[in-house]
Design a protein around this motif. Sequence first.
Motif, PDB file in Angstrom:
ATOM      1  N   SER A  62       3.731   3.311   7.666  1.00  0.00           N
ATOM      2  CA  SER A  62       2.464   2.603   7.848  1.00  0.00           C
ATOM      3  C   SER A  62       2.641   1.323   8.656  1.00  0.00           C
ATOM      4  N   ALA A  63       3.763   0.629   8.463  1.00  0.00           N
ATOM      5  CA  ALA A  63       3.976  -0.636   9.169  1.00  0.00           C
ATOM      6  C   ALA A  63       4.019  -0.441  10.679  1.00  0.00           C
ATOM      7  N   VAL A  64       4.604   0.671  11.139  1.00  0.00           N
ATOM      8  CA  VAL A  64       4.672   0.945  12.579  1.00  0.00           C
ATOM      9  C   VAL A  64       3.283   1.211  13.142  1.00  0.00           C
ATOM     10  N   VAL A  65       2.520   2.035  12.447  1.00  0.00           N
ATOM     11  CA  VAL A  65       1.165   2.338  12.898  1.00  0.00           C
ATOM     12  C   VAL A  65       0.287   1.091  12.840  1.00  0.00           C
ATOM     13  N   ARG A  66       0.452   0.285  11.788  1.00  0.00           N
ATOM     14  CA  ARG A  66      -0.361  -0.922  11.642  1.00  0.00           C
ATOM     15  C   ARG A  66      -0.120  -1.898  12.788  1.00  0.00           C
ATOM     16  N   THR A  67       1.089  -1.941  13.320  1.00  0.00           N
ATOM     17  CA  THR A  67       1.365  -2.819  14.463  1.00  0.00           C
ATOM     18  C   THR A  67       0.538  -2.398  15.674  1.00  0.00           C
ATOM     19  N   ARG A  68       0.482  -1.102  15.966  1.00  0.00           N
ATOM     20  CA  ARG A  68      -0.334  -0.631  17.082  1.00  0.00           C
ATOM     21  C   ARG A  68      -1.815  -0.880  16.828  1.00  0.00           C
ATOM     22  N   VAL A  69      -2.246  -0.656  15.584  1.00  0.00           N
ATOM     23  CA  VAL A  69      -3.648  -0.888  15.237  1.00  0.00           C
ATOM     24  C   VAL A  69      -4.013  -2.355  15.428  1.00  0.00           C
ATOM     25  N   ALA A  70      -3.145  -3.254  14.990  1.00  0.00           N
ATOM     26  CA  ALA A  70      -3.428  -4.684  15.113  1.00  0.00           C
ATOM     27  C   ALA A  70      -3.539  -5.099  16.575  1.00  0.00           C
ATOM     28  N   TYR A  89       0.843  -1.189   0.000  1.00  0.00           N
ATOM     29  CA  TYR A  89       0.000   0.000   0.000  1.00  0.00           C
ATOM     30  C   TYR A  89       0.887   1.252   0.000  1.00  0.00           C
ATOM     31  N   PRO A  90       0.358   2.395  -0.410  1.00  0.00           N
ATOM     32  CA  PRO A  90       1.115   3.642  -0.248  1.00  0.00           C
ATOM     33  C   PRO A  90       1.445   3.874   1.226  1.00  0.00           C
ATOM     34  N   ASP A  91       2.612   4.424   1.494  1.00  0.00           N
ATOM     35  CA  ASP A  91       3.106   4.539   2.863  1.00  0.00           C
ATOM     36  C   ASP A  91       2.689   5.865   3.480  1.00  0.00           C
ATOM     37  N   LEU A  92       2.273   5.806   4.743  1.00  0.00           N
ATOM     38  CA  LEU A  92       1.854   6.994   5.460  1.00  0.00           C
ATOM     39  C   LEU A  92       3.017   7.964   5.665  1.00  0.00           C
ATOM     40  N   ALA A  93       4.249   7.465   5.633  1.00  0.00           N
ATOM     41  CA  ALA A  93       5.410   8.335   5.816  1.00  0.00           C
ATOM     42  C   ALA A  93       5.535   9.367   4.697  1.00  0.00           C
ATOM     43  N   SER A 117      -6.579  13.762   0.458  1.00  0.00           N
ATOM     44  CA  SER A 117      -6.628  12.593  -0.424  1.00  0.00           C
ATOM     45  C   SER A 117      -5.437  11.662  -0.176  1.00  0.00           C
ATOM     46  N   MET A 118      -4.262  12.221   0.056  1.00  0.00           N
ATOM     47  CA  MET A 118      -3.087  11.394   0.348  1.00  0.00           C
ATOM     48  C   MET A 118      -3.298  10.577   1.614  1.00  0.00           C
ATOM     49  N   LEU A 119      -3.855  11.197   2.626  1.00  0.00           N
ATOM     50  CA  LEU A 119      -4.122  10.478   3.873  1.00  0.00           C
ATOM     51  C   LEU A 119      -5.133   9.353   3.655  1.00  0.00           C
ATOM     52  N   ALA A 120      -6.209   9.655   2.923  1.00  0.00           N
ATOM     53  CA  ALA A 120      -7.249   8.649   2.705  1.00  0.00           C
ATOM     54  C   ALA A 120      -6.724   7.470   1.893  1.00  0.00           C
ATOM     55  N   GLN A 121      -5.894   7.729   0.904  1.00  0.00           N
ATOM     56  CA  GLN A 121      -5.388   6.648   0.062  1.00  0.00           C
ATOM     57  C   GLN A 121      -4.404   5.752   0.796  1.00  0.00           C
ATOM     58  N   ARG A 122      -3.903   6.196   1.932  1.00  0.00           N
ATOM     59  CA  ARG A 122      -2.972   5.383   2.733  1.00  0.00           C
ATOM     60  C   ARG A 122      -3.655   4.716   3.908  1.00  0.00           C
ATOM     61  N   PHE A 123      -4.948   4.912   4.033  1.00  0.00           N
ATOM     62  CA  PHE A 123      -5.656   4.372   5.194  1.00  0.00           C
ATOM     63  C   PHE A 123      -5.707   2.847   5.178  1.00  0.00           C
ATOM     64  N   ALA A 124      -5.923   2.260   4.008  1.00  0.00           N
ATOM     65  CA  ALA A 124      -6.025   0.797   3.931  1.00  0.00           C
ATOM     66  C   ALA A 124      -4.748   0.124   4.408  1.00  0.00           C
ATOM     67  N   GLY A 125      -3.596   0.776   4.240  1.00  0.00           N
ATOM     68  CA  GLY A 125      -2.338   0.199   4.692  1.00  0.00           C
ATOM     69  C   GLY A 125      -2.194   0.170   6.196  1.00  0.00           C
ATOM     70  N   LEU A 126      -3.088   0.858   6.930  1.00  0.00           N
ATOM     71  CA  LEU A 126      -3.050   0.834   8.389  1.00  0.00           C
ATOM     72  C   LEU A 126      -3.907  -0.283   8.977  1.00  0.00           C
TER      73      LEU A 126
END
Length: 514
Positions: free
Chosen positions: A420-428, A204-208, A241-250
């Motif tokens: 995104s990978a760092v944030v996704r870990t907290r989300v999971a 996915y596109p990265d939140l960074a 739009s950039m934020l929304a397009q990276r949401f799925a990666g979280l």
Amino acid sequence: MSLALVQSRALLGLAAAPVTVEVHLANGLPSFTLVGLAEVEVKEARERVRSALMNAGLEFPSNKRITVNLAPADLPKDSGRFDLPIALGILAASGQIDSARLAGWEFAGELSLSGELRPVRGALATSLALHGMQAGVRLVLPPGSAEEAALVPGTQVWRARHLLDVVQPFLPDGAAALPLEDAATDGGGWARMQPQPARAATPYPDLADVKGQAAAKRALEIAAAGGHSLLMSGPPGSGKSMLAQRFAGLLPDMAVDEALESAAVASLAGSFALEHWARRPTRQPHHTASAVALVGGGSPPRPGEISLAHHGVLFLDELPEFPRAALEALREPLETGRITIARAAQSAEFPARFQLIAAMNPCPCGHRGDARRACRCTPDQVARYQAKLSGPLLDRIDLHVEVPALAPQELLQTSPGEASAVVRTRVALARQRALQRQGAPNQALHGQQIDTQARLEPAAAQFLQTAAARLGWSARATHRALKVARTIADLAGAEGTQVAHVAEAMQYRRTLHD
């Protein structure tokens, strides 16, 4: 006179109802009649089947009265998926193949005039319908559809490229038939499909990539952790739009059941691709989309954007520009996670457990509150623009956050933020806490579950009660703020919901109509 039966399936929403193709040959004036509430594309199968049989070197009984019945008669049938079973029924009724050998098999496929098999919609939904049924039911599909159906574990799927490939195992001469359990090949015309190995997910596109916007990123993290909906408001070019397009990666990785449901809906729409397997969809319809395009419809009913975003993200950019009827149609699916499309002839239910991410400008010119440029809009113009979004719809959106424009020096000099990978870990981890506690994300809590699972501390309960009374919140807004606070507590690893969690949740309940 002779009669042959061939099994197939008709699609009704995600359900694949069994259909028996009955073929009767009789003496009389030559004719080819197809009955059973068939749509136009099914009736056109007569010419495709006739040409396919003749061009494949098989005999078409042109001197017989041919009657094909698609039972049950009150179930609507569409698409060219019945071409193959109709052709096999004619061959069985005329004695060219052994009708007894067809027992335990189901067929679907569109025929070209030369006899080649073409893919059909809904192969994955058909395979899901067979999943868990009694052993021995086997499914024959064209290339493209067979690979898709083989994603369902435990199903027996066979691929055939040509009508002659399908006919060969069912020839009357047993010696000439292929040994069915050993007929798997390395890509030939007739092959048993093996379960597809897991593919590396497309990144996915990265939140960074998004500079600054710490408040908006925090809101995205909360929304991903609890399954909440989010509305971002800010001037053009602020990064919405950039934020929304990276949401799925979280979002956490999809479970197998979630991946199958999402892929089955995409298969019904004919948009599924193997490279998107187990990838959370992000749907971004244009703001001119109608209510039917969003929620689904047609005859027979087809899934809309909210169903194609099942277990994924529905991103609505320029939210006030959408037709009012289309936005109001989102109310019930946001609450229930499903949509029922009722028509005079039939009704169909589609899943719609999506996360809504919306973006909008604060005013018609887009620069209200922007320190860089002055707003040219009058108060009446701003009020009319914001009034395009009804209060009940805004009430159903859990998080409201402003995305301000960045100063040039902040945009160019700020270092990249969290990946995104760092944030996704907290989300999971937060999702896992919620699932272990209540078996569902916090957004899905209803009724008594909210009071039981929120675990509000006494001081936090008093704080929320006082704030809701002073701000005039509805019961729905209060409950949604409480669910957001529970998600914030899960992200912090707290056992109970504290005053600080409620206070942070409250800042996301500001609406345009406040």
